[in-house]
Motif scaffolding. Structure first.
Motif, mmCIF file in Angstrom:
data_model
loop_
_atom_site.group_PDB
_atom_site.id
_atom_site.type_symbol
_atom_site.label_atom_id
_atom_site.label_comp_id
_atom_site.label_asym_id
_atom_site.label_seq_id
_atom_site.Cartn_x
_atom_site.Cartn_y
_atom_site.Cartn_z
ATOM 1 N N LEU A 135 0.813 -1.206 0.000
ATOM 2 C CA LEU A 135 0.000 0.000 0.000
ATOM 3 C C LEU A 135 0.852 1.264 0.000
ATOM 4 O O LEU A 135 0.505 2.260 -0.635
ATOM 5 N N LEU A 136 1.999 1.234 0.711
ATOM 6 C CA LEU A 136 2.824 2.430 0.821
ATOM 7 C C LEU A 136 3.340 2.841 -0.555
ATOM 8 O O LEU A 136 3.227 4.000 -0.971
ATOM 9 N N ASN A 137 3.909 1.851 -1.287
ATOM 10 C CA ASN A 137 4.410 2.132 -2.633
ATOM 11 C C ASN A 137 3.287 2.587 -3.546
ATOM 12 O O ASN A 137 3.434 3.565 -4.287
ATOM 13 N N THR A 138 2.173 1.884 -3.500
ATOM 14 C CA THR A 138 1.041 2.231 -4.358
ATOM 15 C C THR A 138 0.606 3.673 -4.102
ATOM 16 O O THR A 138 0.377 4.446 -5.035
ATOM 17 N N ALA A 139 0.545 4.016 -2.820
ATOM 18 C CA ALA A 139 0.102 5.360 -2.461
ATOM 19 C C ALA A 139 1.103 6.404 -2.927
ATOM 20 O O ALA A 139 0.735 7.440 -3.490
ATOM 21 N N ASN C 34 -11.434 -7.815 1.655
ATOM 22 C CA ASN C 34 -11.231 -7.612 0.219
ATOM 23 C C ASN C 34 -11.427 -8.927 -0.530
ATOM 24 O O ASN C 34 -10.920 -9.969 -0.137
ATOM 25 N N ALA C 35 -12.148 -8.840 -1.640
ATOM 26 C CA ALA C 35 -12.407 -10.051 -2.415
ATOM 27 C C ALA C 35 -11.175 -10.528 -3.172
ATOM 28 O O ALA C 35 -11.051 -11.706 -3.491
ATOM 29 N N ALA C 41 -5.193 -4.113 -4.865
ATOM 30 C CA ALA C 41 -6.344 -3.414 -5.435
ATOM 31 C C ALA C 41 -7.620 -3.899 -4.746
ATOM 32 O O ALA C 41 -7.749 -5.061 -4.389
ATOM 33 N N TRP C 42 -8.544 -3.002 -4.551
ATOM 34 C CA TRP C 42 -9.799 -3.330 -3.883
ATOM 35 C C TRP C 42 -10.765 -3.908 -4.901
ATOM 36 O O TRP C 42 -11.054 -3.283 -5.906
#
Lengths: 285, 363, 260
Positions: A135-139, C34-35, C41-42
């Motif tokens: 998530l950190l990289n994605t953000a 989350n599926a 990705a959500w």
């Protein structure tokens, strides 16, 4: 004279209260430690067994630069963790201690919940965040800060983050207790005697909360030094710390004597730290 | 039974480590008397109380209650109850629970516990507060609970450790009278430890003055105050004016004392006094009379002095006098003496007293 | 009232640190619904990972083992720890010092070392590794925990309370039962609760003393993490977070009833 008969019965009663715990700890704590101590002077037999001998060879082997680097890295890691926890923990503890009583309770609960949460789970939570596709990289990429993902997981930085995250409550709680006990009028007195804000902090707050600061630092430093899970899960191949080294020697290499020596050196560092704490006046706290 | 003293200590010695707390202490307390042990902190008075209660064991000597040695009797089986200095009320129990505790331990029947606790609480005027816990009570009320908790067991002896020490001045004076009244009503032996001389004098039938583990004097309050047996007692109990000197002549029951800077003083001769003995004369402030230097009347002693300071106390005027080089005395004058003008600082005055107003003690 | 800029700064810093403490946990909980199987990705709300957990028999066994070990080791540690605490507080000061050290050492000893020592010891006395050895191990590090907490409470008690009880006719045992124990009970319960949690959470000592057959919840979590990231762990972790919140709540309720 039978005058002291009552005292003698008291002493006997006290002995009976202590005996079960002392027997238990003697059998399953002191005795095993003595075994480790003895084995640390033995030698390893061909198939991972122990050959009884009395040689300081294992301790000499530990002086190998390869091992020394592991010890040094562990100490640096633990010191860095302690430093970061202190810097993060002090403002939080101060804010908590100066909040209205009702809010203090809420803040305390908020600090306690991670403290009571499973350590593995908390470490795992960071694996999720720090992965290359985490998530950190994605953000960060989404925000346009970076173009390509950076692998933070499996690095010293990840281990540091994990250790700070894991042990921050150990720092905050004693600090909070110390600051909360601080008499507010002392700060006002310092102000009244012309002290600027920073002087109030360095000349009044820090000296008076020193026992809390030292206790917090020890509570963070000691488990960080012997950390096993955090470097194991978040660190890379080169992030090995003493805890992992000991486990490796025992369960992978099966060199019990060397592992035993390594764990005694670890304990020596811890005991030395505590001794320093007592000398520094920790007892008075 | 009545032939035996209620509590008797025979040559009791108790050391804490190497420092003696109580040294060869002998005391005899009569049945139904209010007995106080008065002394400064560290005099061994609390240790004495704890020895009687059974929390400390004497290194030597014997302790008897109603004529029987209790050395081998643990605290829970001794017929004494202690009112602790900070009360030591059980914080998790109600007032009722606290007072009933001792009776429950003794297996007294439930109905009897009820009536005895009610009676004890009535005696200390706490009826209706049975269900409170100690934290909900004022200091004075806590003190009363502690007292009721001891009285309800009808012990042979009630021990009180600085019973009024934690109360403020006003409450303390009220409770002094009340404590004495309760003691007279229940008729039990009370042994009270205090460092507060007024408390000891007003409540007690007899007082023992202790210092450094020894009993210096035992007697009725009047004797202790009026005829102190030693300088320590004279100075510890009440305010006193002292002058050190030497006996120069003995004439029957009288003697003459010479003190630097003063005219020769007439006094009652102490037993066995001889010329040359170093002594101290002690006179209570209220026994001294103050007048103009010129006034003449028939006092045994007249000493010139100068007023150094005056303190107005409402009902009385307290004068600080400069009597001689490095000798200052205090005199108290009631403020109802028919419009006599008070002296002012700097005034020359005469201090007068008779032989029987003072006590001569060995130095 | 004037707004103090320093206070605003402290407040902001504190909120930031709270974010640091809670963001990872929050992400974990959110993603457990989350599926998607493998990406960040959500892909929509789903309870499938929880369903998967419920069907995982090995996990259920691990949970049972963990609860059993925690219960038994907590019982042992509480019994031994409380009586030791009472005993130590009755000792004269001089003789307390070395006991202080003896009970402090297990608390500061690196977990790895304790695990290693117990492993060596059990192997040496030929005790088969399993649930029993894990339970013993947990009871060893929990005795000092209980002792420390109960001693702290005992030290705050008025020492005259037990004397007052004795003076009122109570035997030593009655004085303890009727006065001391009720007054330290909240700390005993708190200590037991903490010991239970520490036992449930423990990985390192368990790892060394468990042997092949005795899998506990943390051991299971560890092997799941090691074999690869799966949303199933997210679901399990989320549940463990909820359990720890409940435990904090419980311990607070205990304290409240104590203060009353």
């Amino acid at each position: 004279m039978t005058g002291s008969s009552g005292l003698r019965t008291d002493a006997r009663r006290t002995a009976w209260l202590l005996a079960p715990a002392l027997a238990w700890m003697g059998l399953f704590f002191v005795l095993p430690l003595m075994v480790v101590f003895l084995i640390s002077f033995a030698t390893r037999s061909a198939y991972g067994g122990v050959e009884w001998a009395f040689t300081p060879a294992n301790y000499r082997d530990l002086a190998d630069p390869l091992y020394l680097r592991i010890y040094l890295r562990s100490c640096v890691m633990a010191l860095a963790t302690t430093g970061v926890c202190l810097v993060l923990g002090f403002p939080l503890a101060y804010h908590m201690a100066r909040a209205p009583a009702r809010w203090q309770g809420i803040w305390l609960v908020l600090v306690l919940i991670p403290f009571w949460t499973n350590f593995l789970v908390r470490t795992y939570a960071w694996m999720n965040l720090l992965r290359a596709d985490g998530l950190l990289n994605t953000a960060l990429i989404g925000a346009g800060v970076m173009r390509a993902p950076v692998e933070i997981l499996y690095s010293d930085l990840a281990v540091l983050i994990g250790l700070v995250y894991g042990y921050l409550p150990f720092m905050v709680l004693p600090l909070y207790a110390a600051i909360e006990r601080l008499d507010r009028s002392l700060l006002e007195a310092a102000r009244d005697l012309y002290a600027p804000g920073w002087a109030v902090f360095t000349r009044v707050i820090v000296p008076l909360t020193k026992p809390g600061i030292i206790a917090g630092c020890l509570l963070v430093f000691i488990p960080s030094l012997g950390a096993y899970i955090t470097p194991d899960l978040l660190g890379g191949a080169r992030s090995m710390m003493i805890g992992n080294f000991i486990q490796h020697e025992y369960l992978v290499v099966r060199d019990w004597p060397l592992g035993s020596a390594a764990s005694f050196v670890l304990m020596a560092i811890v005991v030395a730290g505590l001794w320093g704490y007592q000398r520094a006046g920790g007892v008075r706290a | 039974m009545q032939a035996n003293p209620s509590v008797e200590l025979r040559e009791v010695v108790k050391r804490h480590g190497s420092t003696p707390a109580v040294e060869s202490l002998s005391l005899s307390v009569r049945h139904g008397e209010f007995f106080s042990i008065l002394g400064p902190s560290g005099s061994g008075k609390t240790t004495t109380l704890r020895l009687i209660a059974g929390f400390e064991h004497p290194d030597q000597g014997d302790i008897l209650i109603d004529g029987r040695s209790v050395l081998d009797v643990p605290p829970n089986l001794r017929p004494v109850n202690l009112v602790f200095q900070q009360y030591a009320l059980f914080p998790h129990l109600t007032v009722f629970g606290n007072v009933a505790f001792g009776l429950e331990m003794r297996g007294v029947a439930r109905a009897e516990i009820r009536s005895r606790v009610d009676a004890a609480l009535g005696m200390v005027q706490l009826s209706g507060k049975e269900a409170r816990v100690p934290a909900q009570l004022s200091g004075g009320e806590q003190q009363r609970v502690a007292l009721a908790r001891a009285l309800v067991n009808r012990p042979a002896v009630v021990l009180l450790d600085e019973p009024l020490g934690a109360l403020d001045q006003q409450l303390r004076q009220e409770m002094q009278g009340e404590l004495k009244a309760i003691q007279e009503r229940v008729g039990l032996t009370f042994i009270c430890v205090t460092h507060h001389q007024e408390e000891a004098l007003t409540m007690s039938d007899r007082v023992a003055v202790m210092d450094r583990g020894r009993v210096l004097q035992v007697g009725a309050p009047k004797e202790i105050y009026g005829a102190p047996a030693s300088l320590f007692v004279a100075e510890f109990v009440g305010l006193s004016n002292r002058v050190d000197g030497r006996i120069i002549a003995v004439d029957g029951t009288r003697c003459r004392i010479e003190a630097p800077g003063l005219p020769a003083i007439q006094a009652d001769a102490p037993a066995g006094a001889g010329p040359g003995n170093p002594v101290a004369l002690v006179v209570r402030p209220e026994r001294l009379h103050l007048s103009q230097p010129s006034a003449s009347n028939g006092f045994d002693n007249v000493v010139p002095a100068r007023v150094a300071k005056t303190v107005y106390n409402g009902h009385e005027m307290q004068y600080q006098l400069h009597v001689a080089e490095r000798l200052s005395w205090t005199v108290r004058v009631q403020n109802d003496n028919g419009g006599q003008k008070p002296f002012l600082p700097g005034d020359a005055v005469a201090v007068r007293w008779n032989c029987d107003d003072g006590v001569v003690l060995a130095r | 009232m004037m707004r103090d800029p320093r206070k605003a700064w402290l407040r902001a810093a504190s909120l930031g640190i709270m974010m640091f403490l809670y963001l990872p946990i929050a992400v974990l909980v959110v993603y457990s619904f989350n599926a998607a199987k493998l990406s960040t990705a959500w892909q929509g709300l789903s309870l499938q990972w929880y369903a998967l957990l419920a069907r995982d028999h090995a996990l259920l066994v691990a949970l049972q083992n963990s609860l059993l070990i925690a219960a038994v080791s907590t019982a042992i540690a509480t019994l031994l720890g409380v009586s030791a605490a009472v005993g130590i507080e009755r000792l004269p000061w001089r003789r307390r010092t070395w006991l202080d050290g003896a009970f402090l050492l297990p608390l500061v000893m690196p977990e790895v070392m304790m695990g290693v020592a117990l492993l060596l010891f059990f192997v040496l006395i030929k005790m088969p590794l399993g649930l029993l050895t894990v339970t013993i191990g947990h009871a060893v590090f929990n005795v000092p925990v209980v002792t420390m907490i109960v001693r702290a409470r005992l030290r705050k008690l008025d020492p005259h309370l037990e004397e007052a009880a004795r003076d009122l006719g109570a035997t030593p045992w009655q004085a303890f039962r009727r006065v001391t124990l009720p007054l330290v009970r909240p700390s005993v319960i708190g200590a037991a609760l903490l010991a239970f949690t520490v036992s449930l959470d423990d990985f390192v000592v368990t790892f060394f003393t468990a042997g092949p057959g005795a899998t506990t919840l943390p051991l299971k979590v560890y092997s799941m993490i090691k074999t690869g990231i799966s949303p199933e762990i997210n679901a399990l972790s989320a549940m463990l977070v909820v359990v720890s919140m409940a435990l904090v709540g419980l311990s607070l309720v205990m304290q409240r009833t104590n203060e009353k």
